[in-house]
Design a protein around this motif. Structure first.
Motif, short mmCIF file in Angstrom:
data_model
loop_
_atom_site.label_atom_id
_atom_site.label_comp_id
_atom_site.label_asym_id
_atom_site.label_seq_id
_atom_site.Cartn_x
_atom_site.Cartn_y
_atom_site.Cartn_z
N UNK A 31 0.82 -1.21 0.00
CA UNK A 31 0.00 0.00 0.00
C UNK A 31 0.85 1.26 0.00
N UNK A 32 2.02 1.21 0.63
CA UNK A 32 2.87 2.38 0.70
C UNK A 32 3.43 2.81 -0.63
N UNK A 33 3.46 1.89 -1.59
CA UNK A 33 4.04 2.20 -2.89
C UNK A 33 3.04 2.88 -3.82
N UNK A 34 1.82 3.10 -3.35
CA UNK A 34 0.82 3.79 -4.16
C UNK A 34 0.76 5.26 -3.80
N UNK A 35 1.83 5.77 -3.22
CA UNK A 35 1.84 7.15 -2.75
C UNK A 35 1.81 8.19 -3.84
N UNK A 36 2.03 7.79 -5.10
CA UNK A 36 1.98 8.74 -6.20
C UNK A 36 2.99 9.85 -6.01
N UNK A 37 2.61 11.08 -6.35
CA UNK A 37 3.53 12.21 -6.22
C UNK A 37 4.05 12.41 -4.80
N UNK A 38 3.29 11.93 -3.81
CA UNK A 38 3.72 12.08 -2.43
C UNK A 38 4.73 11.05 -1.98
N UNK A 39 5.14 10.16 -2.90
CA UNK A 39 6.06 9.08 -2.53
C UNK A 39 7.35 9.61 -1.94
N UNK A 40 7.93 10.65 -2.56
CA UNK A 40 9.21 11.18 -2.09
C UNK A 40 9.06 12.08 -0.88
N UNK A 41 7.99 12.88 -0.85
CA UNK A 41 7.86 13.87 0.21
C UNK A 41 7.01 13.42 1.40
N UNK A 42 6.26 12.34 1.24
CA UNK A 42 5.40 11.88 2.34
C UNK A 42 5.78 10.47 2.79
N UNK A 43 5.82 9.52 1.84
CA UNK A 43 6.09 8.13 2.20
C UNK A 43 7.52 7.91 2.66
N UNK A 44 8.50 8.43 1.90
CA UNK A 44 9.90 8.17 2.22
C UNK A 44 10.34 8.74 3.58
N UNK A 45 9.93 9.95 3.96
CA UNK A 45 10.29 10.42 5.31
C UNK A 45 9.79 9.50 6.41
N UNK A 46 8.61 8.89 6.20
CA UNK A 46 8.10 7.93 7.18
C UNK A 46 8.99 6.68 7.24
N UNK A 47 9.49 6.29 6.07
CA UNK A 47 10.40 5.14 6.00
C UNK A 47 11.69 5.45 6.75
N UNK A 48 12.25 6.63 6.53
CA UNK A 48 13.49 7.01 7.21
C UNK A 48 13.28 7.07 8.73
N UNK A 49 12.11 7.57 9.14
CA UNK A 49 11.81 7.63 10.58
C UNK A 49 11.71 6.25 11.19
N UNK A 50 11.15 5.29 10.41
CA UNK A 50 11.00 3.91 10.90
C UNK A 50 12.35 3.20 11.02
N UNK A 51 13.39 3.71 10.36
CA UNK A 51 14.71 3.09 10.43
C UNK A 51 15.44 3.40 11.73
N UNK A 52 14.89 4.33 12.51
CA UNK A 52 15.56 4.70 13.76
C UNK A 52 16.65 5.74 13.52
N UNK A 53 17.68 5.72 14.37
CA UNK A 53 18.74 6.72 14.29
C UNK A 53 19.47 6.73 12.97
N UNK A 54 19.63 5.56 12.36
CA UNK A 54 20.34 5.48 11.09
C UNK A 54 19.53 6.11 9.96
N UNK A 55 18.21 6.18 10.16
CA UNK A 55 17.35 6.75 9.13
C UNK A 55 17.65 8.21 8.84
N UNK A 56 18.10 8.93 9.88
CA UNK A 56 18.45 10.34 9.68
C UNK A 56 19.62 10.48 8.72
N UNK A 57 20.63 9.64 8.87
CA UNK A 57 21.80 9.68 7.99
C UNK A 57 21.40 9.35 6.56
N UNK A 58 20.60 8.28 6.41
CA UNK A 58 20.15 7.89 5.07
C UNK A 58 19.29 8.99 4.47
N UNK A 59 18.43 9.60 5.28
CA UNK A 59 17.59 10.69 4.79
C UNK A 59 18.40 11.86 4.30
N UNK A 60 19.45 12.22 5.05
CA UNK A 60 20.32 13.33 4.64
C UNK A 60 21.01 13.00 3.31
#
Length: 464
Positions: free
Chosen positions: A290-319
């Motif tokens: 379901x998360x892959x149907x984010x459309x235009x919001x995939x980069x600005x909405x779905x991916x930040x949630x993914x980085x947050x779910x990764x924990x502390x390492x997610x911040x580095x990957x997000x940057x």
């Protein structure tokens, strides 16, 4: 006048390829390609896209680069140099980047906002549901970040072909490839168990991305995938918007055009595929199908949630991710601005600094208008293709869905039937080089490409 006659050139093949690849590898590859791949059956979309890239995309890209080098003019005047009755093609090709530049800089500003947020505050706020909407609907923040992004782009263009476009492409493009490849490998190593005890991995997401899924797909569905893939090619290889004509005009006569075009094709397609490899397995791991149907919001909405779910390492990957997206956005925006600047230099013999200043001021004013289109000037306009649009969407629809197919159709008619394909073939084989796909090129530019483009334009107009 003397300055207008002396045209800058890329130093050689590598400079041209990296600059052209920098133009091609933009937000369309990083955001739009993965989203369409997820929507259109994963491997089905990729298979059709690669076929079209090697045929349709190859024909249009070759045509535009050859026109640019043959005439040594940017898009506004190049077509008129080939045929006196083709000046209107150049005008439309030049208008496309004029429309695109302000809203592309607005989106580039969004990317910078997210990068700054990840650097200063981590993943928390950016992953909240209302963060993206809150940013684009505020009056001042989008404008500030748009101005910062535009300043970065203008700085490169002001410095010219060698000291600007080529110099920074040589630095940014290798760094971008390293970042995309690194994040892609990391994405495949991910594993996550959700609240219901279901464990998903990046490798499972890879299968969804690469393995074609024809289940439930009929002829109409395949047709949609073909149209999506062809529309994506305009974004991916920067054709029908004057850019490749402008860049082609800076290529020296001793450069092997066919070899360079092949390298651009490979570079662009590889980065697009890696972008999907980077995004889809990660989103699937943490958000499921379901998360892959984010459309235009995939980069600005779905991916930040993914980085947050990764924990502390997610911040580095997000940057790292948003640094990489910034690189891609800047190189593409530079090429868009350069296409407009080259027109002013060729048509009215302005100096580079004057023309770059004029275009920058224009982009600034219209960029503010685009930003305000999400707040004080907000409206909802139904489009013929069924979408509901604001100012940015209207500009995107006119440039990408209407003008670009029209430019490409007229280009094919001009080269395929009026001037004949030999005009381009002679330029490509100028130094005795081989034209490996000559028969394919002739068939595409004369028949196949125009028919596909007419269908694409009809779809955009809501005819079917």
């Amino acid at each position: 006048m003397a300055e207008a006659k002396k045209r800058s050139t890329f130093s050689g093949t590598i400079g041209f390829v990296l600059a052209a690849a920098g133009s091609a590898v933009g937000l369309g590859n990083i955001w739009r390609f993965p989203y369409l791949a997820a929507k259109d059956g994963g491997g089905v979309f990729i298979f059709i896209y690669i076929i079209l890239a090697l045929t349709f995309g190859f024909a249009i890209l070759t045509t535009e680069v050859a026109i640019g080098r043959k005439t040594a003019h940017g898009p506004l005047t190049a077509y008129g140099k080939l045929h006196s009755n083709a000046k209107f093609i150049g005008f439309f090709a030049w208008v496309v980047p004029i429309i695109i530049l302000p809203y592309y800089c607005t989106i580039g500003g969004w990317v910078l906002k997210y990068l700054a947020e990840f650097i200063t505050a981590g993943t928390g706020a950016a992953a909240e549901d209302g963060f993206f909407t809150g940013h684009i609907t505020s009056q001042f923040s989008p404008i500030i970040w748009m101005v910062v992004f535009l300043a970065m782009v203008a700085f490169v263009v002001f410095n010219g072909v060698n000291k600007g476009i080529e110099k920074y492409s040589r630095i940014i493009m290798p760094a971008l490839v390293v970042l995309v490849a690194g994040i892609s490998i990391f994405s495949l190593t991910l594993s996550h168990t959700d609240a219901e005890g279901v464990t998903r991995t990046g490798l499972q997401g890879l299968k969804i991305y690469l393995i074609p899924d024809f289940s439930g797909m009929g002829v109409k569905d395949i047709f949609v995938v073909v149209m999506d893939a062809m529309g994506q090619l305009f974004y991916s290889i920067s054709v029908a918007m004057g850019i490749m004509v402008a860049y082609g005009s800076y290529v020296k006569k001793d450069v092997n055009l066919m070899k360079s075009i092949n390298q651009i094709e490979i570079f662009d397609t590889a980065v697009a595929l890696l972008a999907g490899l980077m995004i889809i397995p990660a989103v699937f791991t943490f958000m499921g199908a379901d998360g892959m149907t984010g459309g235009p919001g995939l980069m600005f909405i779905s991916l930040p949630k993914v980085f947050a779910a990764m924990g502390g390492f997610g911040r580095i990957i997000g940057i790292l991710f948003f640094i990489m997206v910034t690189f891609a956005a800047v190189t593409s925006a530079v090429s868009v601005q350069e296409a407009v600047v080259s027109g002013l230099m060729d048509k009215w013999h302005m100096t580079r600094k004057t023309s770059a200043a004029v275009v920058t001021v224009y982009a600034l004013i219209l960029g503010v208008v685009v930003c305000l289109g999400y707040n004080i000037w907000y409206f909802e306009l139904p489009l013929p293709n069924g979408a509901t649009a604001q100012i940015l969407d209207v500009m995107d629809y006119i440039s990408n869905n209407i003008f670009m197919p029209i430019v490409a159709i007229c280009e094919c008619i001009l080269v395929g039937w009026i001037l004949k394909p030999q005009t381009v073939i002679e330029e490509v084989t100028l130094n005795g080089e081989k034209f490996g796909r000559k028969t394919l090129y002739i068939a595409m530019v004369k028949v196949v490409a125009p028919l596909l483009l007419i269908v694409l334009l009809a779809q955009a107009l809501g005819i079917f």
